[in-house]
Write a protein that holds these residues in place. Structure first.
Motif, PDB file in Angstrom:
ATOM      1  N   PHE A  52       0.708  -1.276   0.090  1.00  0.00           N
ATOM      2  CA  PHE A  52      -0.165  -0.114   0.002  1.00  0.00           C
ATOM      3  C   PHE A  52       0.901   1.537   0.031  1.00  0.00           C
ATOM      4  O   PHE A  52       2.193   1.113   0.121  1.00  0.00           O
ATOM      5  N   VAL A  53       0.274   2.699  -0.093  1.00  0.00           N
ATOM      6  CA  VAL A  53       0.893   3.514  -0.055  1.00  0.00           C
ATOM      7  C   VAL A  53       0.625   4.288   1.336  1.00  0.00           C
ATOM      8  O   VAL A  53      -0.505   4.806   1.148  1.00  0.00           O
ATOM      9  N   PRO A  54       1.389   4.330   2.108  1.00  0.00           N
ATOM     10  CA  PRO A  54       1.033   4.873   3.413  1.00  0.00           C
ATOM     11  C   PRO A  54       0.709   6.506   3.320  1.00  0.00           C
ATOM     12  O   PRO A  54       1.449   7.035   2.554  1.00  0.00           O
ATOM     13  N   SER A  55      -0.300   7.014   3.906  1.00  0.00           N
ATOM     14  CA  SER A  55      -0.553   8.526   3.683  1.00  0.00           C
ATOM     15  C   SER A  55       0.519   9.250   4.365  1.00  0.00           C
ATOM     16  O   SER A  55       0.831  10.282   3.847  1.00  0.00           O
ATOM     17  N   ALA A  56       1.256   8.929   5.420  1.00  0.00           N
ATOM     18  CA  ALA A  56       2.490   9.532   5.713  1.00  0.00           C
ATOM     19  C   ALA A  56       3.598   9.576   4.766  1.00  0.00           C
ATOM     20  O   ALA A  56       4.507  10.414   5.147  1.00  0.00           O
ATOM     21  N   ALA A  57       3.645   8.856   3.552  1.00  0.00           N
ATOM     22  CA  ALA A  57       4.653   8.954   2.400  1.00  0.00           C
ATOM     23  C   ALA A  57       4.445  10.206   1.636  1.00  0.00           C
ATOM     24  O   ALA A  57       5.430  10.219   1.058  1.00  0.00           O
ATOM     25  N   LEU A  58       3.174  10.640   1.684  1.00  0.00           N
ATOM     26  CA  LEU A  58       2.891  11.506   0.667  1.00  0.00           C
ATOM     27  C   LEU A  58       3.658  12.791   0.931  1.00  0.00           C
ATOM     28  O   LEU A  58       4.168  13.160  -0.181  1.00  0.00           O
ATOM     29  N   PRO A  59       3.774  13.358   1.985  1.00  0.00           N
ATOM     30  CA  PRO A  59       4.689  14.747   2.056  1.00  0.00           C
ATOM     31  C   PRO A  59       6.015  14.542   1.769  1.00  0.00           C
ATOM     32  O   PRO A  59       6.522  15.357   0.939  1.00  0.00           O
ATOM     33  N   PRO A  60       6.753  13.299   2.048  1.00  0.00           N
ATOM     34  CA  PRO A  60       8.147  13.164   1.698  1.00  0.00           C
ATOM     35  C   PRO A  60       8.307  12.888  -0.037  1.00  0.00           C
ATOM     36  O   PRO A  60       9.172  13.247  -0.772  1.00  0.00           O
ATOM     37  N   ILE A  61       7.208  12.208  -0.593  1.00  0.00           N
ATOM     38  CA  ILE A  61       7.186  12.265  -1.974  1.00  0.00           C
ATOM     39  C   ILE A  61       6.874  13.733  -2.522  1.00  0.00           C
ATOM     40  O   ILE A  61       7.914  13.905  -3.451  1.00  0.00           O
TER      41      ILE A  61
END
Length: 153
Positions: free
Chosen positions: A42-51
């Motif tokens: 899955f794509v964790p929501s917490a990964a969106l800002p660093p991406i």
């Protein structure tokens, strides 16, 4: 705004490795999201800002892509991922009835995740599905049941 749990150490490591592998690549957002989901499920929501920071995009732009495509999930799947093709060729050969059957079967067994797919590339062998990483052609409700129970390949 909804807060998400922070990335754990393995998730952070996976994200760091994926971002490093795609550093400097033009149009890297989709490859990054695919690679992260392949690694974590899955794509964790917490990964969106660093991406977003790595690609010089807004968090909203990254979230928009994740939420637009049915393929991406933001929570870990339960058990195996079971996909039933919902594209036109499969629908013409019974995929809607197969989808309804799959919904009931997956809900009843309670250990897998059912998701729609919009073309698995087996149009001439419809209806098609995928369980985990394995494609299955000419699915019937009975064959799907056997596959879900692990009785058939």
């Amino acid at each position: 705004m909804e807060t998400s749990p922070p990335l754990d150490a393995p998730q952070q490591t996976a994200l760091d490795q994926v971002l490093a592998a795609h550093a400097g690549q033009a149009g890297a957002l989709l490859p990054i999201l695919h690679a992260l989901q392949d690694r974590l499920g899955f794509v964790p929501s917490a990964a969106l800002p660093p991406i977003a920071r790595a690609l010089n995009l807004s968090r909203a732009e990254v979230h928009g892509v994740v939420s637009f495509y049915h393929h991406f999930r933001t929570t870990p799947p339960r058990g195996r991922v079971v996909q039933i093709c919902r594209a036109e060729a499969c629908r013409a050969l019974g995929a809607e009835a197969l989808w309804a059957h799959a919904q009931a079967a997956v809900e009843a067994q309670g250990r897998d995740t059912l998701e729609p797919a919009y073309c698995l590339g087996l149009c001439a062998q419809s209806p098609a599905g995928m369980i985990g990483a394995r494609l299955h052609a000419r699915l019937t409700p009975a064959r799907l049941d056997a596959l879900l129970e692990g009785d058939a390949a």
